[in-house]
Motif scaffolding. Structure first.
Motif, PDB file in Angstrom:
ATOM      1  N   ASN A  16       0.813  -1.221   0.000  1.00  0.00           N
ATOM      2  CA  ASN A  16       0.000   0.000   0.000  1.00  0.00           C
ATOM      3  C   ASN A  16       0.845   1.270   0.000  1.00  0.00           C
ATOM      4  O   ASN A  16       0.337   2.353  -0.316  1.00  0.00           O
ATOM      5  CB  ASN A  16      -0.939   0.011   1.210  1.00  0.00           C
ATOM      6  CG  ASN A  16      -2.108  -0.944   1.048  1.00  0.00           C
ATOM      7  OD1 ASN A  16      -2.481  -1.301  -0.066  1.00  0.00           O
ATOM      8  ND2 ASN A  16      -2.675  -1.379   2.157  1.00  0.00           N
ATOM      9  N   GLU A  20       3.986   5.868  -2.586  1.00  0.00           N
ATOM     10  CA  GLU A  20       4.552   6.894  -1.715  1.00  0.00           C
ATOM     11  C   GLU A  20       6.077   6.776  -1.656  1.00  0.00           C
ATOM     12  O   GLU A  20       6.803   7.773  -1.763  1.00  0.00           O
ATOM     13  CB  GLU A  20       3.962   6.765  -0.312  1.00  0.00           C
ATOM     14  CG  GLU A  20       4.448   7.809   0.673  1.00  0.00           C
ATOM     15  CD  GLU A  20       3.807   7.652   2.042  1.00  0.00           C
ATOM     16  OE1 GLU A  20       4.136   8.456   2.928  1.00  0.00           O
ATOM     17  OE2 GLU A  20       2.996   6.731   2.226  1.00  0.00           O
ATOM     18  N   LYS A  76      -7.185   9.839 -15.555  1.00  0.00           N
ATOM     19  CA  LYS A  76      -6.278  10.397 -14.560  1.00  0.00           C
ATOM     20  C   LYS A  76      -5.472  11.492 -15.243  1.00  0.00           C
ATOM     21  O   LYS A  76      -4.462  11.216 -15.879  1.00  0.00           O
ATOM     22  CB  LYS A  76      -5.357   9.319 -13.990  1.00  0.00           C
ATOM     23  CG  LYS A  76      -6.096   8.201 -13.258  1.00  0.00           C
ATOM     24  CD  LYS A  76      -5.139   7.230 -12.596  1.00  0.00           C
ATOM     25  CE  LYS A  76      -5.891   6.159 -11.826  1.00  0.00           C
ATOM     26  NZ  LYS A  76      -4.970   5.245 -11.102  1.00  0.00           N
ATOM     27  N   GLU A 125       2.102  14.683  -8.404  1.00  0.00           N
ATOM     28  CA  GLU A 125       0.864  15.302  -7.918  1.00  0.00           C
ATOM     29  C   GLU A 125      -0.249  15.200  -8.954  1.00  0.00           C
ATOM     30  O   GLU A 125      -1.415  14.980  -8.601  1.00  0.00           O
ATOM     31  CB  GLU A 125       1.138  16.765  -7.553  1.00  0.00           C
ATOM     32  CG  GLU A 125       1.991  16.929  -6.302  1.00  0.00           C
ATOM     33  CD  GLU A 125       2.403  18.374  -6.061  1.00  0.00           C
ATOM     34  OE1 GLU A 125       2.108  19.233  -6.929  1.00  0.00           O
ATOM     35  OE2 GLU A 125       3.032  18.630  -5.015  1.00  0.00           O
ATOM     36  N   ASN A 128      -1.470  11.648  -8.729  1.00  0.00           N
ATOM     37  CA  ASN A 128      -1.646  11.136  -7.368  1.00  0.00           C
ATOM     38  C   ASN A 128      -0.879   9.822  -7.180  1.00  0.00           C
ATOM     39  O   ASN A 128      -1.400   8.846  -6.616  1.00  0.00           O
ATOM     40  CB  ASN A 128      -3.133  10.938  -7.049  1.00  0.00           C
ATOM     41  CG  ASN A 128      -3.391  10.802  -5.555  1.00  0.00           C
ATOM     42  OD1 ASN A 128      -2.564  11.225  -4.738  1.00  0.00           O
ATOM     43  ND2 ASN A 128      -4.512  10.202  -5.190  1.00  0.00           N
ATOM     44  N   PRO A 130       1.590   8.994  -5.158  1.00  0.00           N
ATOM     45  CA  PRO A 130       1.813   8.475  -3.808  1.00  0.00           C
ATOM     46  C   PRO A 130       0.691   7.576  -3.296  1.00  0.00           C
ATOM     47  O   PRO A 130       0.912   6.766  -2.385  1.00  0.00           O
ATOM     48  CB  PRO A 130       1.916   9.749  -2.955  1.00  0.00           C
ATOM     49  CG  PRO A 130       2.433  10.778  -3.904  1.00  0.00           C
ATOM     50  CD  PRO A 130       1.756  10.466  -5.216  1.00  0.00           C
ATOM     51  N   ALA A 131      -0.500   7.690  -3.845  1.00  0.00           N
ATOM     52  CA  ALA A 131      -1.627   6.876  -3.384  1.00  0.00           C
ATOM     53  C   ALA A 131      -1.672   5.497  -4.037  1.00  0.00           C
ATOM     54  O   ALA A 131      -2.485   4.652  -3.647  1.00  0.00           O
ATOM     55  CB  ALA A 131      -2.940   7.605  -3.650  1.00  0.00           C
ATOM     56  N   SER A 133      -0.876   1.710  -4.960  1.00  0.00           N
ATOM     57  CA  SER A 133      -0.329   0.504  -4.337  1.00  0.00           C
ATOM     58  C   SER A 133       0.250  -0.384  -5.425  1.00  0.00           C
ATOM     59  O   SER A 133       0.038  -0.159  -6.619  1.00  0.00           O
ATOM     60  CB  SER A 133      -1.426  -0.237  -3.575  1.00  0.00           C
ATOM     61  OG  SER A 133      -2.463  -0.629  -4.470  1.00  0.00           O
TER      62      SER A 133
END
Length: 290
Positions: A16, A20, A76, A125, A128, A130-131, A133
């Motif tokens: 997860n 990140e 996205k 950014e 996204n 870092p979100a 998995s």
């Protein structure tokens, strides 16, 4: 110059946090390549095929594709993930390629690629990252030398199902290889020599080699100086050329294998203080597989 990072997770507990951790590693390498950046993430789907696409005018192009294809499209930013069945893949890809302004960045059961012009932080950014998995991934921040600064010229490059590559260095025989690969039916879209390296590995794996064997063959066939980090659905590999003038560091713990162009890209990883850390040997294939 360029900066490369890679992370192959052995421990599912960390999955997860893959996006990140990769983002932090890549942002640390910003000063090695401020022109464009990208990340490939491998994460299992529901058994279908994921096609990552990109368009300069996504708000117009993607709804039209969705209506025409009757498949699931998740936008996205300038990218989207098209999900279809294995049986639909060939027809869906053909329709996408025939749609003006829309490009396929990757195809496979696990791979997703996100890349754009700009600094790593802004690219991360936008999508996204870092979100996200996943089980493993690779990233690249580019300093353009031999080709234009464009989205398609950014790394990673994917030329085969669930395959991708990032590269620091320069190949001297990429034009001759490009002609050979096209004769073998391996598509090379850009003028970037790194895409030729990716296509070469795709060709070798189509001939029956696994990732490690394809990298081994590249030592003899690829001229120039390079550090490659490559990914497949289940594998993760590293190769430096016989001179190995480009910097590279590997670290391994019971939980992961990590790669960085410089050690500072790895310093925030969990348990790095106890990791085995070493510089990959020249002309030596390092390969891990789930």
């Amino acid at each position: 110059m360029c900066g490369i990072v890679g992370l192959f997770l052995k421990d599912e507990v960390l999955e997860n946090a893959l996006g990140e951790m990769l983002t932090d590693m890549l942002v640390t390498m910003t000063d090695r390549g401020p022109d464009s950046a990208g990340i490939a993430v491998y994460r299992g789907g529901d058994g279908g095929v994921k096609i990552t696409i990109q368009a300069p005018d996504p708000d117009t192009s993607f709804p039209l594709l969705s209506d025409a294809l009757h498949v699931d499209i998740v936008q996205k930013d300038t990218h989207a993930i098209v999900t279809c069945t294995a049986e639909q893949t060939e027809a869906v890809c053909a329709h996408i390629r025939a749609t003006e302004g829309v490009r396929i960045l990757s195809t496979g059961e696990a791979i997703e690629i996100y890349k754009e012009v700009g600094l790593p932080q802004s690219v991360a950014e936008r999508f996204n990252i870092p979100a996200l998995s996943g089980s493993h991934g690779i990233g690249h921040t580019r300093m353009a030398t031999e080709s234009a600064v464009t989205t398609l010229g950014a790394h990673p490059f994917s030329t085969g199902t669930d395959q991708c590559l990032v590269h620091n260095g320069s190949l001297s025989n990429h034009n001759a290889l490009r002609k050979t690969l096209r004769k073998q039916g391996v598509h090379v879209e850009t003028e970037n020599d790194s895409e030729v390296a990716a296509a070469y590995l795709t060709w070798k794996m189509r001939e029956g080699a696994n990732l490690g064997e394809a990298l081994e063959a590249g030592i003899a066939d690829l001229d120039g100086f390079y550090t490659f980090v490559v990914g497949t659905k289940n594998g993760f590999g590293v190769l430096r050329d016989p001179i190995a003038c480009k910097p590279a560091v590997l670290a391994e713990t019971e939980q992961y294998v990590a790669f960085g162009s410089e050690y500072r890209a790895l310093v925030n990883l969990p348990g790095i203080e106890q990791a085995r850390v070493w510089e990959p040997e020249p002309a030596t294939v390092y390969f891990w597989e789930h």
